[in-house]
Design an enzyme around this catalytic site. Sequence first.
Site, PDB file in Angstrom:
ATOM      1  N   GLU A   1      21.744  40.757  37.386  1.00  0.00           N
ATOM      2  CA  GLU A   1      21.521  39.346  37.738  1.00  0.00           C
ATOM      3  C   GLU A   1      20.344  38.723  36.974  1.00  0.00           C
ATOM      4  O   GLU A   1      19.385  38.235  37.574  1.00  0.00           O
ATOM      5  CB  GLU A   1      21.351  39.220  39.259  1.00  0.00           C
ATOM      6  CG  GLU A   1      22.591  39.744  39.990  1.00  0.00           C
ATOM      7  CD  GLU A   1      22.477  39.711  41.512  1.00  0.00           C
ATOM      8  OE1 GLU A   1      21.497  39.158  42.041  1.00  0.00           O
ATOM      9  OE2 GLU A   1      23.392  40.238  42.166  1.00  0.00           O
TER      10      GLU A   1
ATOM     11  N   ASN B   1      24.826  43.525  34.405  1.00  0.00           N
ATOM     12  CA  ASN B   1      25.726  43.234  35.524  1.00  0.00           C
ATOM     13  C   ASN B   1      25.350  41.887  36.130  1.00  0.00           C
ATOM     14  O   ASN B   1      24.169  41.607  36.342  1.00  0.00           O
ATOM     15  CB  ASN B   1      25.546  44.350  36.572  1.00  0.00           C
ATOM     16  CG  ASN B   1      26.581  44.356  37.664  1.00  0.00           C
ATOM     17  OD1 ASN B   1      27.778  44.288  37.395  1.00  0.00           O
ATOM     18  ND2 ASN B   1      26.139  44.461  38.913  1.00  0.00           N
TER      19      ASN B   1
ATOM     20  N   HIS C   1      32.181  38.903  43.402  1.00  0.00           N
ATOM     21  CA  HIS C   1      32.103  38.523  44.811  1.00  0.00           C
ATOM     22  C   HIS C   1      32.647  37.098  44.890  1.00  0.00           C
ATOM     23  O   HIS C   1      31.968  36.145  44.494  1.00  0.00           O
ATOM     24  CB  HIS C   1      30.648  38.529  45.299  1.00  0.00           C
ATOM     25  CG  HIS C   1      30.032  39.878  45.327  1.00  0.00           C
ATOM     26  ND1 HIS C   1      30.409  40.855  46.232  1.00  0.00           N
ATOM     27  CD2 HIS C   1      29.059  40.438  44.564  1.00  0.00           C
ATOM     28  CE1 HIS C   1      29.691  41.957  46.031  1.00  0.00           C
ATOM     29  NE2 HIS C   1      28.867  41.727  45.025  1.00  0.00           N
TER      30      HIS C   1
ATOM     31  N   GLU D   1      31.911  44.904  41.659  1.00  0.00           N
ATOM     32  CA  GLU D   1      31.560  44.719  43.078  1.00  0.00           C
ATOM     33  C   GLU D   1      32.597  43.847  43.784  1.00  0.00           C
ATOM     34  O   GLU D   1      32.252  42.985  44.598  1.00  0.00           O
ATOM     35  CB  GLU D   1      30.166  44.067  43.201  1.00  0.00           C
ATOM     36  CG  GLU D   1      29.065  44.817  42.490  1.00  0.00           C
ATOM     37  CD  GLU D   1      27.669  44.220  42.689  1.00  0.00           C
ATOM     38  OE1 GLU D   1      27.484  43.389  43.601  1.00  0.00           O
ATOM     39  OE2 GLU D   1      26.767  44.594  41.919  1.00  0.00           O
TER      40      GLU D   1
ATOM     41  N   ASP E   1      34.892  41.848  46.000  1.00  0.00           N
ATOM     42  CA  ASP E   1      35.345  41.555  47.356  1.00  0.00           C
ATOM     43  C   ASP E   1      35.699  40.072  47.430  1.00  0.00           C
ATOM     44  O   ASP E   1      35.258  39.279  46.606  1.00  0.00           O
ATOM     45  CB  ASP E   1      34.366  41.996  48.461  1.00  0.00           C
ATOM     46  CG  ASP E   1      32.979  41.417  48.360  1.00  0.00           C
ATOM     47  OD1 ASP E   1      32.798  40.379  47.686  1.00  0.00           O
ATOM     48  OD2 ASP E   1      32.048  41.997  48.972  1.00  0.00           O
TER      49      ASP E   1
END
Length: 370
Positions: A167, A209, A245, A273, A275
Amino acid sequence: MKLRLSAVRRVAVRTGAAALTAVVAADASASGDTDTFCAPAAARTLKIGTAVHAGALTSESGYQDRVRYGFGSVTPENAMKWALVEPRRNTYDWTSADAVVDFATAHNESVRGHTLVWGKSLPGWLTDGVAQGTIGDAQLKAILQSHITTLMKRYAGRVGVWDVVNEALAEDGTVDTGNFWYRHLGEAYIADAFTWAHAADPAAKLYLNDFDTEPVNSKSDGLYTLVKKLRAAGVPIDGVGFQTHVTTDNTLHTLRANLRRFADLGLDVAITELDVRMPLPPTDALLTTQADIYATATEACLAVSRCVSLTVWGFSDAYSWVPAALPGWGAADLLDQGLRPKPAYAAVHAALDDCGFTTTTTAAARHSAR
Ligand code: G3I
């Protein structure tokens, strides 16, 4: 029903997906993307992974079995974050991180190390020390190098992939100037982190990432520019992680083209990651939309041969980070609170099956024997 995502934990063989190729051909002509639906996969390795809670992994046999028989790769959800591994200066607590890596080693699982350099989940001694001026910038730089080196050397040979920098970008695609590390070390912290990481474990695959970079948008454009610049400068970066996400409002329709442009830079890419959260309570319509989005993400990875792994950020709503962090949202995972598969679960499997990924791997065989 048990998870069977271990189906693609190792090398998979393309056996044909004629019907679906036609669907994608129509899509391809619109986008100018010449990809087929299933990237050529004669010797392709695609790992399907999940984030894991160290606590559940060490105390719940049902949880262990789901990970063991369902996934070929694990990412410690929190166990390797700085605040947990070094809660007091020079006093490491490896309990949780070791538990995840030991589990993975024992069960032949890969590990994605997460994460070495992040502006969040930092220990108080570090942020307070910097705020109070007892840790100066030169010292901070040395502390960061030592942190990276310590973790990577401890797990060298057992953690093959690391989210080195997490990030680093702002939403507009510029390097995030509000980031703790940027504020004290400037943009050079990114290149330095990769250089130190490579020196600590030359065999590890090193990733940048980030989130909200899944579509082709200003943030992913900025990421693309940054990665190109790092590569041109000889910085040892191997891959780009797309957290993914997302919400049920998100279609991910440009994810495939986005993954491809990064892969075309000569990098591995990974969905790290995944979801898909929804406003609570879940409805049949939302669950169907969610399933479509999970399928789209899976298909995007399948379509890009350098997409080396797809990791979900937990496999069950029972353990999801979402409701606590984003009140009113949840139901983001493949299984519900009662560990029952949702439509998304079948959708991910269907996408994998359509690309001919076999179900004959070691883990799947173990699963069938149970
Ligand atoms: O363990 C403590 C517990 O002792 C304490 O009582 C409790 C009170 O708040 O907090 C517990 O720690 C929490 C930890 O999760 C474990 O549950 C932290 O407060 C909480 O901030 C932490 O949230 C994690 C978050 O990252 C921050 O590190 C989430 O579980 C985790 O899913 C989330 O993961 C991030 C990725 O690392 C990076 N990408 C985004 C993703 C989602 O935010």
